[in-house]
Design an enzyme around this catalytic site. Structure first.
Site, PDB file in Angstrom:
ATOM      1  CG  ASN A 149      -0.358  -0.047   2.505  1.00 15.78           C
ATOM      2  OD1 ASN A 149       0.701  -0.652   2.684  1.00 15.78           O
ATOM      3  ND2 ASN A 149      -0.975   0.587   3.476  1.00 15.78           N
ATOM      4  N   GLY A 229       2.308 -11.094   9.895  1.00 17.44           N
ATOM      5  CA  GLY A 229       3.253 -10.543  10.881  1.00 17.44           C
ATOM      6  C   GLY A 229       3.413 -11.463  12.074  1.00 17.44           C
ATOM      7  CD  GLU A 246       4.928  -0.742  13.419  1.00 20.63           C
ATOM      8  OE1 GLU A 246       3.690  -0.745  13.602  1.00 20.63           O
ATOM      9  OE2 GLU A 246       5.734  -0.530  14.339  1.00 20.63           O
ATOM     10  CB  CYS A 280      -1.519   0.405   8.343  1.00 22.28           C
ATOM     11  SG  CYS A 280      -0.328   1.745   8.345  1.00 22.28           S
ATOM     12  CD  GLU A 377      -6.060  -4.011   8.243  1.00 21.53           C
ATOM     13  OE1 GLU A 377      -5.501  -5.111   8.053  1.00 21.53           O
ATOM     14  OE2 GLU A 377      -5.429  -2.951   8.369  1.00 21.53           O
TER      15      GLU A 377
END
Ligand code: NAP
Length: 480
Positions: A149, A229, A246, A280, A377
């Site tokens: 992104n 992650g 992150e 994010c 999300e």
């Protein structure tokens, strides 16, 4: 355009599968193509990074900085062209894409500036003639895995500090945005980066895992979804390898009864719909004081419905497509599920019957926090609202999430803002501005399931990209 991997200072066609980088606004259009790196090439990339590490670490910091400054100039010079390429491969609008490219140049300059800043500490010793130094040294070879992104800004804010502090890098960008990865690597090599200091390998999950697993990689810096992650964290834990991740967000904007509603509505929409909600830090949950909820929603719906959605390269377009068909399907399914669970769809009239992975800016009035939408999300242009009675309830609802990346609070009351600073479980808080947006000179990153390990950006970056050595520096006895 043909994309090549960069291994040991040579641009090489990969030995792996062929890939095509396509335009999400016109999926039949191929923006660039190339071949993934094979497992053997990932090996070679790590070996090259290891070989280059001692020389790069021993290069004076100012000489390393000069390479970053040169690269920043190239990135700036090419910003319009590379911005257009970014918009074509990722789908954000041209102004946003050009701004991202220019932002990457700023980040490289900031980390070049580290050569001029203090880089260690000195303490007194109770022993005569001795000082205690805390010196910072590079970590070695850093494995980097980046998301789609922010195809150039996120790599810049990892590669900039890694190189400035004297590390070498093996980087696997998202397979959805290989062109801007190529551009950043090109800027650095054209600016004189020695062979092997930065290695770029194209690939998918397998290449990412190979980098994480490799014994020659000293530490891993990852940005992407929470699911991937967490797997990276677990693997690095097994291997005893430092890791920084992150990850995803489910960011809340809280609008209290005393807020400037027009400003709040504008900022909520910027947070929710810029970059097609694929940030994010995008706003996806709205928590509204019940006294102003209807009015605020009306304003948000009016703005969302008026947004011009289309080809990101066209003038006047305010929102482009999602990055891929998979993203469009995930967002679409998330909206359907929310409606099935009782949400009222106030804006976003289904998915347009058009070529490209488009989704309309969508506003949902949620029946409460029990719906899947509240917790998952979607990573698209969708915001869901609930109502709160009073500040304390609003702050509690914001914390009702496994994620803790960013939040926005709209109020005129400084006392309430300070209360939010105490109460909110996030890594980034915006008071009276949208939930997204970062400055490169201050720490960035999330808490809870949104971030693990040292923060990124600003001086915080050196916590991950350097290791300290404590030196008890005594004077020889005869001179003391
Ligand atoms: P993603 O699917 O997790 O992918 C991120 C990177 O990991 C890509 O390079 C991907 O390769 C690679 N990867 C996939 N599976 C892997 C595995 N098993 N082992 C090692 N690497 C693997 O995320 P994305 O869709 O690109 O990005 C969107 C997500 O990133 C969202 O959740 C967003 O919130 C988060 N994000 C967080 C921040 C932050 O700073 N907190 C910033 C930006 C984005 P492929 O591209 O080939 O799949």
């Amino acid at each position: 355009m043909d994309l090549l991997n960069l291994i040991g200072g040579r641009w090489v066609e990969g030995e792996g599968e062929e890939f095509a980088d396509t335009n999400p606004a016109r999926p039949a259009e191929v923006v660039a193509h190339g071949r993934f790196a094979s497992a053997r090439e990932v090996e070679r990339a790590v070996a090259a990074a290891r070989e280059a590490a001692p020389g790069w670490a021993a290069t004076p910091h100012h000489a390393r900085a000069a390479v970053l400054l040169g690269a920043a100039d190239i990135v700036d010079r090419e910003a319009d062209t590379w911005g257009a390429e970014l918009a074509r491969e990722e789908g954000k609008t041209l102004p946003e894409a050009v701004a991202e490219v220019r932002g990457a140049a700023r980040i490289l300059r900031y980390y070049a500036g580290e050569a001029d800043r203090e880089n260690g500490e000195i303490y007194a010793s109770p022993r005569p003639g001795e000082n205690v130094l805390v010196v910072r040294k590079p970590v070695g070879v850093i494995g980097m895995i980046t998301p789609f992104n922010f195809p150039i800004a996120i790599p810049a804010w990892k590669i900039g500090p890694a190189l400035s502090y004297g590390n070498t890098v093996v980087w696997k960008p998202s397979s959805l945005v290989p062109l801007l990865a190529y551009r950043l690597a090109q800027a650095l090599t054209d600016s004189g980066l020695p062979a092997g200091v930065l290695n770029l390998v194209y690939g998918e999950a397998e290449a990412g895992s190979a980098i994480v697993d490799h014994a020659g990689v000293n530490a891993v810096s990852f940005t992407g979804s929470t699911a991937v992650g967490r797997a990276v964290i677990a693997r690095c834990g097994e291997l005893g390898k430092p890791v920084q991740t992150e990850m995803g967000g489910k960011n809340a904007s809280i609008v209290l009864a005393d807020a400037d509603l027009e400003h709040a509505a504008e900022q909520v929409c910027l947070g929710a719909f810029r970059s097609t909600g694929q940030k994010c830090t995008a706003t996806s949950r709205l928590i509204l004081a019940s006294q102003v909820a209807d009015e605020l929603l009306e304003r948000v719906v009016a703005r969302a419905s008026a947004l011009v959605v289309g080809d990101p390269l066209e003038a006047g377009v305010e929102m482009g497509p999602l990055v891929s068909s998979a993203a469009r399907d995930r967002v679409s399914a998330g909206i359907v599920r929310a409606v099935e669970e009782g949400a009222k769809q106030l804006a976003g009239d289904g998915f347009r019957d058009r070529d490209g992975w488009f989704a309309p800016p969508t506003v949902l009035d949620l029946p409460g926090t029990g719906v899947d939408f509240w917790h998952t999300e979607l990573f698209g242009p969708v915001v869901g609202a609930v109502r709160a009675d009073g500040t304390e309830e609003a702050l509690g609802l914001a914390n009702l999430s496994d994620h803790g990346l960013s939040a926005a609070l709209f109020t005129r009351d400084l006392g309430v803002a300070l209360q939010a600073v105490q109460r909110l479980e996030v890594g980034v808080l915006h008071v009276n501005s949208e939930s997204a947006g970062t400055f490169p000179y201050v720490p960035f990153g999330g808490t809870k399931q949104s971030g693990f390990g040292p923060k990124e950006q600003g001086r915080a970056a050196r916590e991950f990209f350097t290791q300290t050595m404590t030196v008890y520096l005594g004077t020889p006895r005869e001179r003391a």
